[in-house]
Design an enzyme around this catalytic site. Sequence first.
Site, short mmCIF file in Angstrom:
data_model
loop_
_atom_site.label_atom_id
_atom_site.label_comp_id
_atom_site.label_asym_id
_atom_site.label_seq_id
_atom_site.Cartn_x
_atom_site.Cartn_y
_atom_site.Cartn_z
N ASP A 101 -72.67 58.53 51.06
CA ASP A 101 -71.89 57.05 50.85
C ASP A 101 -70.54 57.75 50.15
O ASP A 101 -70.46 58.53 49.33
CB ASP A 101 -72.66 56.46 49.68
N GLU A 185 -71.40 56.16 56.81
CA GLU A 185 -70.91 54.79 57.09
C GLU A 185 -69.75 54.88 58.25
O GLU A 185 -68.90 55.83 58.32
CB GLU A 185 -70.04 54.31 56.05
N CYS A 255 -86.98 46.33 47.44
CA CYS A 255 -87.71 45.21 47.94
C CYS A 255 -86.70 44.57 49.05
O CYS A 255 -87.01 43.65 49.71
CB CYS A 255 -87.65 43.81 46.77
N ASP A 281 -74.21 54.37 43.91
CA ASP A 281 -73.72 55.24 44.71
C ASP A 281 -74.80 55.74 45.73
O ASP A 281 -75.09 55.70 46.94
CB ASP A 281 -72.71 56.37 44.51
ZN LIG Z 1 -85.02 44.64 44.54
#
Ligand SMILES: [Zn+2]
Length: 324
Positions: A101, A185, A255, A281
């Site tokens: 990143d 990226e 999640c 980061d």
């Molecule tokens: Zn989460």
Amino acid sequence: MKDLSRAYCNFFSGRTAYPVFHRRYGANDAFRYPQGFKIDETGKQIYLPGIGFVKYRRSRYIEGKAKNITVIRKADGWYVSIQTEYEKEVPVHQGDEVGMDMGVVWFCTLTDGTQISPCNALKKHLKKLVQLQRALSRKEKFSSNWRKAQREVAKLHQRIGNIRQDFINKVALDLSKKHAVIYREDLRIKNMTASAAGTVEEPGHNVAQKSGLNRAILDQAWGKFFQRLEWKCEQRGGQVIKVSPQYTSRICPICGYESKENRKSQASFECVACGYRGNADVVGARNIKVRGQRMSACGEFGEVGRAQVNRRMETVHGAGQQQE
Ligand SMILES: [Zn+2]
């Protein structure tokens, strides 16, 4: 003629502005010999057609067959750059896969938590540069004092460039040695650093902030760094894979919940849905790695959203059940 041709090609493909004539006091004075030059055995002299033998200092040995030579004027003297050709076997890289990143506070952050601080060569020398430029502006144009002052400015620019180049080379070499696959990226630096002021019809927002960010990004020379990194990795049998950077900074790596709210501040990440906390980061780097691995696993390039992948898995599953 080659340079002119390239200038027009770059212009018509939209990469650069319309070609301009060489300026008398221009920064990059260079010419090339495609053939006919000779290098002295002792490495102390070089023969340039039309000029003759010229003394030179060898900074490194020539590997392979010399193909052509470029003579470049820089602020502190003349340099020759020799292009050579040789066969080289590409080894199989034994390193691991890593996500990267890019940032302004930290030059880059890796999935393993490594953070590299930026060199900010321009920032360190900005005060001196402003001082020299002010001195230059006070001189009468084209006078000999003006020329001297201009040389000083050019020398400082060269020094800043050298420091930046050195930093980039070291970081790229280090990363290419450690990691076999680097996911990064896919940033459009040209768009990112486009003038923050905008146009008269559409004035930009946060102009001062953005121009500061632009300067920081350009000072760190991300474009040159990516080029160098790709080249270094290729030499060692590694690979650099570009990944769409969309929302990588605000998706929860645990999640998968995506929200602006997840990013409480510049440095910290806190998931609104599951409460996961971490370094923002590193979270970005992890998301880049996951997306990159998914992309190469599906053999697909471009944006692959979570929903799309889930749907594909469902259809495969469904087909299997029907056969049973
Ligand atoms: Zn989460």
